[in-house]
Scaffold this active site. Structure first.
Site, PDB file in Angstrom:
ATOM      1  CG  ASP A 254       8.399  16.910  17.973  1.00  0.00           C
ATOM      2  OD1 ASP A 254       9.568  16.664  18.317  1.00  0.00           O
ATOM      3  OD2 ASP A 254       7.933  16.614  16.857  1.00  0.00           O
ATOM      4  CB  ALA A 255       4.750  17.600  23.879  1.00  0.00           C
TER       5      ALA A 255
END
Length: 309
Positions: A254-255
């Site tokens: 999720d980066a």
């Protein structure tokens, strides 16, 4: 008195100028996108536009951005109209005549050619069905070529759209084999992979092997509430806004670079179920925008961020 042009340059009266310009494109000429990234420098826009003009192209849309005008990265997205013959010549010669001079990374894409989209999903259907519906309407600039899932519950929902559905289970300890099986269906068959609430973490080997961008939707306003069950995390923190984030997938959970985000207001009375219900609408909107912008070549990656034209 010596005549002057509109730009103020002097020329002898009656002088005839010979040019090697190609005839300009007819009104029904196909549109092509040109995307450029390079170190910023003076004269880039002039060089590109002059080159296109010399080849008989008509620029119909142009957007540019510099991360820093003194020592930054330059981004350019143009759409031009040109005959098929002129377009082929532009694609063949742009690298030598313009791109090499500025060390550009560049590509072109016919505006009327949809991207081939593969969708991965698990059990939740709202993002999947929204993408299939929008693709069928022609709203995404994409055609869905396959839906793959680690479960079978979505098969009946997908079949009415006429899109092939592939079930690739991910048993405990079998993740690597499942990813290899998935790659056999995706490599060379799609231009973008979209994770429509696909509840599996993709490995770095898979991301390298698939060879195309992967877009995910996360049901929180990243970087807040990374990982599992973000609506429960949001409820525990008593947030007053919940959101969704569409981003490119990297090996860091999720980066990846963010493409689009949106929010909706919630109340202290909303439990986790209510938050999920409200958030589902935002997830659909955010993901569909991100996919449409990507398929229109409007999203350019810049390190850990993006430029969206």
């Amino acid at each position: 008195m010596v005549p002057q042009s509109a730009a103020g340059s002097r020329r002898p009266s009656g002088t005839r100028f010979e040019t090697s310009l190609r005839p300009m494109a007819p009104q029904d000429a196909p549109i092509t996108r040109l995307i450029v990234t390079c170190d910023d420098a003076p004269g880039i826009v002039s060089a590109v536009s002059t080159f296109l003009h010399r080849h008989g192209a008509n620029i119909v849309e142009s957007a540019q951005y510099s991360s820093d005008p003194h020592d930054g990265v330059f981004f350019l997205r143009m759409e031009f109209a040109a005959t098929a013959e002129a377009t082929a010549d532009i694609v063949a010669t742009f690298g030598v005549e313009v791109a090499e001079r500025y060390a550009m990374e560049w590509w072109t894409w016919p505006a009327d050619r949809p991207k081939r989209m593969a969708i991965l999903a698990s059990k939740v259907d709202h993002c999947l069905l929204d993408l299939l519906w929008r693709a069928r309407r022609g709203d995404l600039g994409a055609e869905c070529v396959i839906v793959a899932s680690n479960h079978t519950v979505l098969r009946d929902a997908v079949e009415p759209f006429g899109v092939p559905f592939v079930h690739i289970p991910v048993p405990e300890g079998g993740k690597a084999d499942a990813e290899q099986a998935l790659l056999q269906h995706l490599v060379g068959a799609c231009d973008v992979v979209v994770l429509a609430r696909y509840m599996q973490i993709l490995s770095a080997d898979f991301l390298a092997g698939v060879g195309v961008p992967v877009i995910n939707v996360h049901h929180s306003l990243l970087p807040a509430f990374v990982g599992a069950d973000p609506y429960r995390q949001a409820r525990e923190r008593g947030v007053k806004l919940i959101g969704a984030t569409a981003h490119y997938v990297t090996e860091d959970l999720d980066a990846g670079p963010i493409i689009e985000q949106d929010v909706i207001r919630v109340a202290h009375r909303d439990d986790v179920t209510a938050l999920r219900r409200s958030g589902a609408d935002i997830e659909r909107i955010v993901l569909s925008r991100a996919v449409a912008w990507h398929c229109a070549d409007r999203v350019l990656r810049h390190g850990g961020s993006t430029v969206v034209f």
